[in-house]
Design an enzyme around this catalytic site. Structure first.
Site, mmCIF file in Angstrom:
data_model
loop_
_atom_site.group_PDB
_atom_site.id
_atom_site.type_symbol
_atom_site.label_atom_id
_atom_site.label_comp_id
_atom_site.label_asym_id
_atom_site.label_seq_id
_atom_site.Cartn_x
_atom_site.Cartn_y
_atom_site.Cartn_z
ATOM 1 N N PRO A 138 -20.442 12.275 2.436
ATOM 2 C CA PRO A 138 -19.040 12.031 2.053
ATOM 3 C C PRO A 138 -18.365 10.949 2.915
ATOM 4 O O PRO A 138 -17.554 10.181 2.421
ATOM 5 C CB PRO A 138 -18.372 13.401 2.263
ATOM 6 C CG PRO A 138 -19.487 14.387 2.071
ATOM 7 C CD PRO A 138 -20.726 13.715 2.595
ATOM 8 N N GLY A 141 -21.533 5.826 3.421
ATOM 9 C CA GLY A 141 -22.268 5.298 2.270
ATOM 10 C C GLY A 141 -22.990 4.027 2.672
ATOM 11 O O GLY A 141 -24.112 4.067 3.175
ATOM 12 N N ASP A 250 -35.429 -1.368 -1.046
ATOM 13 C CA ASP A 250 -35.940 -2.646 -1.574
ATOM 14 C C ASP A 250 -36.624 -2.414 -2.913
ATOM 15 O O ASP A 250 -36.407 -3.143 -3.891
ATOM 16 C CB ASP A 250 -36.957 -3.274 -0.610
ATOM 17 C CG ASP A 250 -36.292 -3.925 0.598
ATOM 18 O OD1 ASP A 250 -35.059 -4.103 0.577
ATOM 19 O OD2 ASP A 250 -37.025 -4.262 1.555
ATOM 20 N N GLY A 252 -36.264 0.305 -4.797
ATOM 21 C CA GLY A 252 -35.297 0.883 -5.732
ATOM 22 C C GLY A 252 -34.450 -0.175 -6.402
ATOM 23 O O GLY A 252 -34.124 -0.074 -7.586
ATOM 24 N N GLN A 289 -16.130 -20.160 -32.358
ATOM 25 C CA GLN A 289 -16.695 -20.640 -31.082
ATOM 26 C C GLN A 289 -16.461 -19.620 -29.954
ATOM 27 O O GLN A 289 -17.304 -19.421 -29.090
ATOM 28 C CB GLN A 289 -16.066 -21.983 -30.722
ATOM 29 C CG GLN A 289 -16.783 -22.689 -29.594
ATOM 30 C CD GLN A 289 -16.096 -23.999 -29.234
ATOM 31 O OE1 GLN A 289 -14.914 -24.039 -28.893
ATOM 32 N NE2 GLN A 289 -16.840 -25.074 -29.313
ATOM 33 N N GLU A 377 -27.420 2.195 -4.765
ATOM 34 C CA GLU A 377 -28.517 1.505 -4.072
ATOM 35 C C GLU A 377 -28.034 0.188 -3.441
ATOM 36 O O GLU A 377 -28.750 -0.810 -3.422
ATOM 37 C CB GLU A 377 -29.723 1.329 -4.992
ATOM 38 C CG GLU A 377 -30.179 2.695 -5.521
ATOM 39 C CD GLU A 377 -31.593 2.757 -6.031
ATOM 40 O OE1 GLU A 377 -32.388 1.906 -5.649
ATOM 41 O OE2 GLU A 377 -31.877 3.685 -6.797
HETATM 42 C C1 LIG Z 1 -23.712 7.939 -9.918
HETATM 43 C C2 LIG Z 1 -24.149 7.737 -8.486
HETATM 44 C C3 LIG Z 1 -25.412 8.118 -8.097
HETATM 45 C C4 LIG Z 1 -25.818 7.981 -6.765
HETATM 46 N N1 LIG Z 1 -27.062 8.407 -6.389
HETATM 47 C C5 LIG Z 1 -27.391 8.409 -5.066
HETATM 48 C C6 LIG Z 1 -28.615 8.992 -4.628
HETATM 49 O O1 LIG Z 1 -29.428 9.477 -5.420
HETATM 50 N N2 LIG Z 1 -28.859 9.045 -3.289
HETATM 51 C C7 LIG Z 1 -27.988 8.518 -2.364
HETATM 52 O O2 LIG Z 1 -28.277 8.591 -1.161
HETATM 53 N N3 LIG Z 1 -26.825 7.927 -2.761
HETATM 54 C C8 LIG Z 1 -26.507 7.876 -4.086
HETATM 55 N N4 LIG Z 1 -25.319 7.316 -4.490
HETATM 56 C C9 LIG Z 1 -24.397 6.775 -3.486
HETATM 57 C C10 LIG Z 1 -24.277 5.264 -3.540
HETATM 58 O O3 LIG Z 1 -25.466 4.655 -3.105
HETATM 59 C C11 LIG Z 1 -23.040 4.872 -2.702
HETATM 60 O O4 LIG Z 1 -21.907 5.305 -3.438
HETATM 61 C C12 LIG Z 1 -22.981 3.384 -2.420
HETATM 62 O O5 LIG Z 1 -24.011 2.990 -1.560
HETATM 63 C C13 LIG Z 1 -21.632 2.973 -1.796
HETATM 64 O O6 LIG Z 1 -21.302 3.822 -0.743
HETATM 65 P P1 LIG Z 1 -19.826 4.492 -0.716
HETATM 66 O O7 LIG Z 1 -19.605 5.118 -2.040
HETATM 67 O O8 LIG Z 1 -19.732 5.366 0.475
HETATM 68 O O9 LIG Z 1 -18.852 3.280 -0.591
HETATM 69 P P2 LIG Z 1 -18.392 2.579 0.793
HETATM 70 O O10 LIG Z 1 -19.588 2.261 1.609
HETATM 71 O O11 LIG Z 1 -17.326 3.389 1.403
HETATM 72 O O12 LIG Z 1 -17.805 1.227 0.219
HETATM 73 C C14 LIG Z 1 -16.496 1.140 -0.347
HETATM 74 C C15 LIG Z 1 -16.249 -0.323 -0.698
HETATM 75 O O13 LIG Z 1 -16.304 -1.120 0.503
HETATM 76 C C16 LIG Z 1 -17.269 -2.158 0.355
HETATM 77 N N5 LIG Z 1 -17.950 -2.428 1.612
HETATM 78 C C17 LIG Z 1 -18.527 -1.540 2.473
HETATM 79 N N6 LIG Z 1 -19.099 -2.184 3.497
HETATM 80 C C18 LIG Z 1 -18.879 -3.515 3.296
HETATM 81 C C19 LIG Z 1 -19.235 -4.696 4.006
HETATM 82 N N7 LIG Z 1 -19.928 -4.665 5.141
HETATM 83 N N8 LIG Z 1 -18.838 -5.896 3.499
HETATM 84 C C20 LIG Z 1 -18.121 -5.948 2.342
HETATM 85 N N9 LIG Z 1 -17.763 -4.856 1.627
HETATM 86 C C21 LIG Z 1 -18.140 -3.663 2.096
HETATM 87 C C22 LIG Z 1 -18.245 -1.635 -0.685
HETATM 88 O O14 LIG Z 1 -18.977 -2.683 -1.304
HETATM 89 C C23 LIG Z 1 -17.302 -0.915 -1.642
HETATM 90 O O15 LIG Z 1 -16.725 -1.849 -2.508
HETATM 91 C C24 LIG Z 1 -24.921 7.414 -5.831
HETATM 92 C C25 LIG Z 1 -23.640 7.002 -6.227
HETATM 93 C C26 LIG Z 1 -23.246 7.173 -7.543
HETATM 94 C C27 LIG Z 1 -21.844 6.746 -7.922
#
Ligand SMILES: Cc1cc2nc3c(=O)[nH]c(=O)nc-3n(C[C@H](O)[C@H](O)[C@H](O)COP(=O)(O)OP(=O)(O)OC[C@H]3O[C@@H](n4cnc5c(N)ncnc54)[C@H](O)[C@@H]3O)c2cc1C
Length: 395
Positions: A138, A141, A250, A252, A289, A377
């Site tokens: 939570p 990510g 990579d 995935g 167009q 991913e």
């Molecule tokens: C339907 C679904 C299925 C999923 N399945 C899996 C799974 O099977 N296993 C698993 O482990 N995870 C899974 N995920 C999680 C998914 O990989 C994460 O939601 C994703 O990696 C983004 O992490 P976050 O949601 O915490 O967003 P955050 O990391 O909090 O990011 C929020 C925003 O900030 C931006 N951001 C963050 N860091 C930077 C940076 N350094 N530079 C610029 N922008 C940045 C992000 O791009 C995004 O726009 C799933 C998610 C969904 C929605």
């Protein structure tokens, strides 16, 4: 000097007869068995257990895993071709297939012990059990180094506690590759990977994630309450988890790029057919167009995505012999194909006018499904960050 023909693509980028056959088999299965039920499972959010079982029997759940470990023993190009066809019919089936193949099977095959391959990999690659991958939490990510779950060694077990979120296939998975912190002071270098058996005590399913799209794929939180993981179920060494997580991603990302391509093609083909039939102001709308240019941009981006995906698939295939990385190719394919899926799905709704907004056609589902390919991913921002770092030589 004559060019040596490659083993996987002809000089004019034609597919070999074997690859054409794989594509055709996956296409026929997807159009006959999946396309007719996709709207129902999208509506109800039920897990499509029967079609996933059939995909396992066809060898689609462990395509690149050698037959001795229950897989189909095919190459990476076969994987992307089959996944594209499944996703063209329904992206949710594709999500389940992609996680099983790339995030579970590839990781266990590459980093697992012989005993782990015999037990965990064989069951999942053969389609008898479903595999999942759990990195996200939570509060962490994109920035996995801040994860809060903990795995503490006590003799010959690790006691695991914590909450993980967004785990694709968690409600139906028998085994999960889990990433948890064994040494918090070392941040991402303190992460370790484990093979979790979801039947053991201490593994609890959390809330089901309510989703915009890919609704037939089951996604939930999972909670560990003093889960005792035997030390022989550690995947790789202590502290190697982040490296394993990134290597697996990579692979995935090539799968998600193929998923995006399938969605983009479905949106494009529906739009082309509609533009040829629908009339306004005394002519077919394709003759305007404004519509024709949309179709031209969709087609061009789709074919460019395909080339990036094939390039990434060949790079991954080569890596099996040379051990070379294919991070750059995988990120570029995922970035471009996912933005193409979103572009095409957006254009498809527009070309269909009011009908594009109706649940009577699959176009609105393509629109909802396409968005996830830019998020999971690694978001598009993270793909751009990795590509830029690779090019700039930043560690
Ligand atoms: C339907 C679904 C299925 C999923 N399945 C899996 C799974 O099977 N296993 C698993 O482990 N995870 C899974 N995920 C999680 C998914 O990989 C994460 O939601 C994703 O990696 C983004 O992490 P976050 O949601 O915490 O967003 P955050 O990391 O909090 O990011 C929020 C925003 O900030 C931006 N951001 C963050 N860091 C930077 C940076 N350094 N530079 C610029 N922008 C940045 C992000 O791009 C995004 O726009 C799933 C998610 C969904 C929605």
């Amino acid at each position: 000097m004559a060019l040596a023909p490659t083993a996987t693509l002809g000089p004019s980028l034609d597919l070999s007869p074997e690859h054409e056959m794989i594509r055709q088999t996956a296409r026929e299965f997807a159009q006959k068995e999946i396309a007719p039920i996709a709207a129902h499972f999208d509506e109800t959010g039920e897990f499509p257990a029967e079609t996933i079982r059939k995909m396992g029997a066809l060898g689609l759940m462990g395509i690149e895993i050698p037959e001795e470990y229950g897989g189909a023993g095919l190459d990476t190009l076969s994987y992307v071709l089959a996944l594209e066809e499944i996703c063209k019919a329904d992206a949710a089936h594709g999500t389940i297939m992609s996680v099983n193949n790339s995030l579970f099977c590839y990781g266990v095959y590459r980093f697992g012990s012989e005993a782990q391959k015999q037990k965990h990999l064989r069951a999942v690659a053969s389609g008898k059990a479903i595999g999942a991958y759990s990195l996200t939490e939570p509060m962490s990510g994109s920035d996995a180094g801040t994860m809060r779950s903990r795995a503490v060694r006590e003799g010959d077990v690790y006691v695991i506690n914590g909450r993980k979120s967004w785990v694709t296939s968690a409600p139906v998975a028998e085994y999960i590759v889990l990433f948890s912190m064994t040494d918090p002071d070392r941040q991402h270098r303190g992460i370790t990977a484990f093979l979790i058996d979801t039947k053991l005590p201490g593994f609890v399913l959390g809330k089901k994630e309510p989703k915009l799209g890919i609704r037939a794929s089951a996604t939930s939180e999972i909670v560990f309450e003093d889960y005792r993981c035997p030390a022989e179920c550690r995947l790789g060494e202590e502290g190697e988890g982040f490296k394993i997580a990134m290597s697996v991603l990579d692979a995935g990302r090539i799968g998600i790029a193929s998923q995006a391509l399938g969605i983009a093609e479905a949106a494009y083909e529906a739009s082309l057919a509609y533009a040829r039939e629908r009339e306004a102001f005394g002519q077919k709308i394709g003759q305007f167009q404004g519509i024709g240019f949309k179709l031209a941009d969709m087609k061009t981006r789709i074919e460019a995505s395909r080339l990036l995906i094939y390039q990434a698939a060949l790079a991954k295939q080569r890596s099996k012999e040379t051990g070379s990385r294919f991070t750059l190719e995988a990120c570029m394919a995922k970035l471009f194909a996912s933005e193409t899926a979103m572009f095409c799905a957006h254009a498809a709704v527009q070309i269909h006018g009011g009908l594009g907004y109706s649940k009577e056609l699959p176009v609105e589902r393509y629109f909802r499904d396409a968005k996830i390919t830019e998020i999971y991913e690694g978001t598009s921002e993270i793909q751009r960050m990795v590509i830029a770092r690779q090019e700039l030589g930043i560690k």
